[in-house]
Design an enzyme around this catalytic site. Sequence first.
Site, PDB file in Angstrom:
ATOM      1  N   PRO A   1       6.050  -4.348  -2.864  1.00  0.00           N
ATOM      2  CA  PRO A   1       6.811  -3.300  -3.561  1.00  0.00           C
ATOM      3  C   PRO A   1       6.815  -3.504  -5.074  1.00  0.00           C
ATOM      4  CG  PRO A   1       8.277  -4.750  -2.294  1.00  0.00           C
ATOM      5  CD  PRO A   1       6.880  -5.124  -1.934  1.00  0.00           C
TER       6      PRO A   1
ATOM      7  N   ASP B   1      -8.095  18.475  -0.321  1.00  0.00           N
ATOM      8  CA  ASP B   1      -6.874  17.708  -0.091  1.00  0.00           C
ATOM      9  C   ASP B   1      -5.849  17.880  -1.201  1.00  0.00           C
ATOM     10  OD1 ASP B   1      -7.440  16.367   2.231  1.00  0.00           O
ATOM     11  OD2 ASP B   1      -8.229  14.581   1.242  1.00  0.00           O
TER      12      ASP B   1
ATOM     13  N   GLU C   1      10.004 -12.744   1.534  1.00  0.00           N
ATOM     14  CA  GLU C   1      10.173 -12.374   0.124  1.00  0.00           C
ATOM     15  C   GLU C   1       8.831 -12.281  -0.608  1.00  0.00           C
ATOM     16  OE1 GLU C   1      13.178 -11.446  -1.234  1.00  0.00           O
ATOM     17  OE2 GLU C   1      13.745 -11.578   0.875  1.00  0.00           O
TER      18      GLU C   1
HETATM   19  N1  ADE Z   1       5.711  -4.462   1.247  1.00  0.00           N
HETATM   20  C1  ADE Z   1       7.006  -4.143   1.346  1.00  0.00           C
HETATM   21  N2  ADE Z   1       7.264  -2.961   0.772  1.00  0.00           N
HETATM   22  C2  ADE Z   1       6.063  -2.490   0.295  1.00  0.00           C
HETATM   23  C3  ADE Z   1       5.668  -1.334  -0.399  1.00  0.00           C
HETATM   24  N3  ADE Z   1       6.534  -0.373  -0.736  1.00  0.00           N
HETATM   25  N4  ADE Z   1       4.380  -1.203  -0.732  1.00  0.00           N
HETATM   26  C4  ADE Z   1       3.492  -2.164  -0.415  1.00  0.00           C
HETATM   27  N5  ADE Z   1       3.809  -3.289   0.233  1.00  0.00           N
HETATM   28  C5  ADE Z   1       5.081  -3.461   0.598  1.00  0.00           C
END
Ligand code: ADE
Length: 230
Positions: free
Chosen positions: A85, A169, A112
């Site tokens: 993330p 697309d 984590e």
């Molecule tokens: N791992 C956990 N959340 C994620 C996300 N939003 N994008 C990519 N990998 C992740």
Amino acid sequence: MKIDVITIFPQYLAPLRLSLVGKAIENQKLSLDVHDLRDHTTDLHRTVDDTPYGGGPGMVMMPEPWGATLDELLNNDSILIIPTPSGVKFDQEMAEQLASKPHLVFACGRYEGIDARVAQYYEKKVTVLEVSIGDYVLAGGEVAAIVMIEAIARLIPGVLGNWDSAVNDSFAETEHGRLLEGPVYTKPAVWRGLGVPEVLLSGNHAEIAKWQIAQAKQRTAIRRPDLTGE
Ligand code: ADE
């Protein structure tokens, strides 16, 4: 293209054997190998995580099993993709760029995340991309890897039966920029009292194309003004 995925849950990637990506594998447009990170552990418990330096909640994935696995899989042509993330955001443009590469390796972290030295070390050897699929937190990188692999695989020449569907697309690069696709319709011409826009029944392909672009622009302006630069 060859794709390797490293994970502690190899079964999580099973859906990639279905449907479009599954067919691409069958037709040898794509080869996919999934590797269990725990196969590169050395202790009885097959440990892959430990407590974070500096304290804090959760566990961090240890660098040793990652190093042992990646040393075996990476070569000079590889791109290492680490779903997280905290990565740069994945989009259609990145999918297009990755679709022409010979070898992608997805390193799916859990907990984590993976000790930061893994990315730091392999950056000296190959292209490393830490990539997020959106502003939310998943339980691990596996679902993100599935999302990216599906988006990339359908852009490999010969994977889609009808190439036009990639050209039309949502987010595809066009002379009008990257737009959302407008509404689509099929038979019957009237369903529960609702008709199909007249122009689509006209057989006038120039008018239909004009209407579709206008619909795409209108939808993009309403739903995704960020794409139009407004
Ligand atoms: N791992 C956990 N959340 C994620 C996300 N939003 N994008 C990519 N990998 C992740």
